[in-house]
Design a protein around this motif. Structure first.
Motif, mmCIF file in Angstrom:
data_model
loop_
_atom_site.group_PDB
_atom_site.id
_atom_site.type_symbol
_atom_site.label_atom_id
_atom_site.label_comp_id
_atom_site.label_asym_id
_atom_site.label_seq_id
_atom_site.Cartn_x
_atom_site.Cartn_y
_atom_site.Cartn_z
ATOM 1 N N PRO A 134 1.975 -2.345 4.094
ATOM 2 C CA PRO A 134 0.727 -1.661 3.757
ATOM 3 C C PRO A 134 -0.195 -1.687 4.971
ATOM 4 N N THR A 135 -1.005 -0.620 5.124
ATOM 5 C CA THR A 135 -1.888 -0.544 6.299
ATOM 6 C C THR A 135 -3.343 -0.353 5.841
ATOM 7 N N PRO A 136 -4.034 -1.464 5.482
ATOM 8 C CA PRO A 136 -5.440 -1.339 5.138
ATOM 9 C C PRO A 136 -6.200 -0.664 6.278
ATOM 10 N N LEU A 137 -7.183 0.115 5.948
ATOM 11 C CA LEU A 137 -7.993 0.940 6.860
ATOM 12 C C LEU A 137 -7.258 2.223 7.281
ATOM 13 N N LEU A 138 -5.981 2.261 6.973
ATOM 14 C CA LEU A 138 -5.199 3.514 7.116
ATOM 15 C C LEU A 138 -4.338 3.620 5.852
ATOM 16 N N ALA A 139 -4.943 3.302 4.716
ATOM 17 C CA ALA A 139 -4.172 3.051 3.487
ATOM 18 C C ALA A 139 -3.330 4.258 3.060
ATOM 19 N N THR A 140 -3.964 5.418 2.984
ATOM 20 C CA THR A 140 -3.237 6.605 2.502
ATOM 21 C C THR A 140 -2.174 7.019 3.516
ATOM 22 N N TYR A 141 -2.544 6.935 4.800
ATOM 23 C CA TYR A 141 -1.595 7.323 5.849
ATOM 24 C C TYR A 141 -0.338 6.435 5.812
ATOM 25 N N GLY A 142 -0.558 5.099 5.832
ATOM 26 C CA GLY A 142 0.584 4.172 5.855
ATOM 27 C C GLY A 142 1.477 4.368 4.639
ATOM 28 N N SER A 194 9.438 -6.179 7.271
ATOM 29 C CA SER A 194 10.311 -5.882 6.136
ATOM 30 C C SER A 194 10.718 -7.154 5.397
ATOM 31 N N LEU A 195 10.775 -8.290 6.130
ATOM 32 C CA LEU A 195 11.246 -9.534 5.523
ATOM 33 C C LEU A 195 10.142 -10.278 4.783
ATOM 34 N N LEU A 196 8.903 -10.160 5.262
ATOM 35 C CA LEU A 196 7.792 -10.944 4.691
ATOM 36 C C LEU A 196 7.275 -10.303 3.394
ATOM 37 N N PRO A 197 6.658 -11.125 2.521
ATOM 38 C CA PRO A 197 6.053 -10.535 1.309
ATOM 39 C C PRO A 197 4.983 -9.512 1.689
ATOM 40 N N LYS A 198 4.920 -8.450 0.895
ATOM 41 C CA LYS A 198 4.000 -7.350 1.222
ATOM 42 C C LYS A 198 2.526 -7.806 1.185
ATOM 43 N N THR A 199 2.197 -8.792 0.317
ATOM 44 C CA THR A 199 0.803 -9.269 0.269
ATOM 45 C C THR A 199 0.429 -9.924 1.608
ATOM 46 N N TRP A 200 1.391 -10.621 2.237
ATOM 47 C CA TRP A 200 1.120 -11.263 3.535
ATOM 48 C C TRP A 200 0.936 -10.208 4.621
ATOM 49 N N THR A 201 1.881 -9.263 4.668
ATOM 50 C CA THR A 201 1.808 -8.280 5.757
ATOM 51 C C THR A 201 0.575 -7.393 5.603
ATOM 52 N N SER A 202 0.152 -7.179 4.360
ATOM 53 C CA SER A 202 -1.044 -6.373 4.126
ATOM 54 C C SER A 202 -2.277 -7.096 4.680
ATOM 55 N N ALA A 203 -2.370 -8.404 4.394
ATOM 56 C CA ALA A 203 -3.512 -9.179 4.894
ATOM 57 C C ALA A 203 -3.483 -9.257 6.422
ATOM 58 N N LEU A 204 -2.282 -9.463 6.970
ATOM 59 C CA LEU A 204 -2.149 -9.521 8.441
ATOM 60 C C LEU A 204 -2.537 -8.182 9.072
ATOM 61 N N ALA A 205 -2.087 -7.099 8.435
ATOM 62 C CA ALA A 205 -2.374 -5.765 8.984
ATOM 63 C C ALA A 205 -3.874 -5.489 8.974
ATOM 64 N N LEU A 206 -4.573 -5.919 7.922
ATOM 65 C CA LEU A 206 -6.024 -5.699 7.866
ATOM 66 C C LEU A 206 -6.697 -6.406 9.044
#
Ligand code: NAP
Length: 277
Positions: A157-165, A252-264
């Protein structure tokens, strides 16, 4: 599997008679046109976008079909024009469809222009699905291939580019599913995932220029070359650049909640660093 750097670009195009491309008026799409003209000048290239690609040469067999993917009905008209060009000029031979048109918008969804967000879905998702659906019978009958331009934004997930990602996650997953369904049909499907690429995309999305972390960016010509090499190698997915491949694998390996927070944190930090520069 690593990309074979020596896989010839002409190998990728040698069996095709025509290319249908979207978004050839700038950036990666324009690089595809330049590369195809260099490698296989006999190919007829039909481009769909609002603006015409500003490219002129005697050899270039470029046919521009004006089309705004955010306007209902324009894709159907565009497909009819393309099919009549193909029937008239290249009635036989394999066809390569490159779904490349797309845009994004930076910022919090709550503050975003909703019609612009819906436009992202129209251009990045709906147009790809409609064009592919309407052209697939032709591709199947004549033989063909499809290249869909996704993004490294597809892997988390790409917060701040949510719809695009999220639109690019659709492109990636849809391409992979379609590839399985079409395996015995003679139509190969490839998803291309560029990292940040130096085109007009960033300024249109509202991302500050030069805000790309080191080593993950590339030029549009690189993306076009990597795409054609991956097509020749019959890859399912290609992520452009080794750093992006590592990042995509971890995402791809990490939980999506983690990668979403990291991406933000990452996307927000990169942008605010530029704001303070
Ligand atoms: N640049 C990056 O960092 C990056 C990274 C990963 C993936 N990508 C993807 O790469 C693809 C190409 O982008 P780019 O970087 O080359 O950006 P670009 O230079 O802004 O090109 C975008 C293209 O999309 C077309 N397009 C936009 N809105 C359209 C509409 N309503 N109807 C029809 N066509 C439309 C534009 O043509 P008109 O304006 O003439 O209509 C233009 O040719 C996009 O799918 C993008 O998501 C880009």
């Amino acid at each position: 599997m690593l990309l074979d750097a020596n896989t010839s670009l002409s190998e990728a195009l040698k069996d095709f008679a025509a290319v249908i491309l979207t978004g050839g008026s700038s950036g990666i799409g324009k690089s595809f046109i330049k590369l195809i003209e260099k490698v296989q000048p006999t190919l007829v290239i039909c481009n769909l976008s609002r603006r015409s690609p500003d490219m002129f040469s005697v050899e270039l067999k470029l046919r521009h079909v004006p089309c705004d993917f955010s306007q209902e009905g324009e894709i159907l008209q565009g497909v009819e024009s393309i099919l009549s060009i193909l029937n008239r000029e290249v009635p036989e031979g394999r066809v390569l469809l490159i779904n490349n048109s797309g845009y994004g918008s930076f910022g919090r969804f709550l503050e975003a222009d909703l019609s612009n967000e819906l436009g992202i879905i129209d251009v990045n998702i709906r147009a790809m699905v409609e064009l592919t659906g309407r052209l697939l019978p032709t591709l199947k009958a004549r033989g063909g291939a499809i290249i869909n331009i996704a993004s490294t934004a597809a892997f988390q997930p790409t917060p701040l580019l949510a719809t695009y990602g999220a639109s690019k996650a659709f492109v990636l997953h849809w391409s992979l599913a379609l590839r399985e369904e079409l395996k015995s049909s003679g139509v190969h499907v490839l998803a291309v995932c560029p990292g940040p690429t130096s085109t007009g995309f960033g300024s249109r999305a509202g991302v500050k220029s030069g805000s790309v972390p080191g080593g993950v960016g590339h030029g549009p010509d690189d993306v076009a070359k990597i795409s054609l090499r991956a097509l020749a190698a019959r890859r399912a997915v290609v992520v452009c650049g080794w750093k992006n491949r590592i990042l995509a694998t971890f995402s791809s390996l990490l939980p999506k909640t983690w990668t979403s927070a990291l991406a933000l944190r990452l996307i927000g930090r990169v942008q605010s660093a530029k704001d303070n520069a």
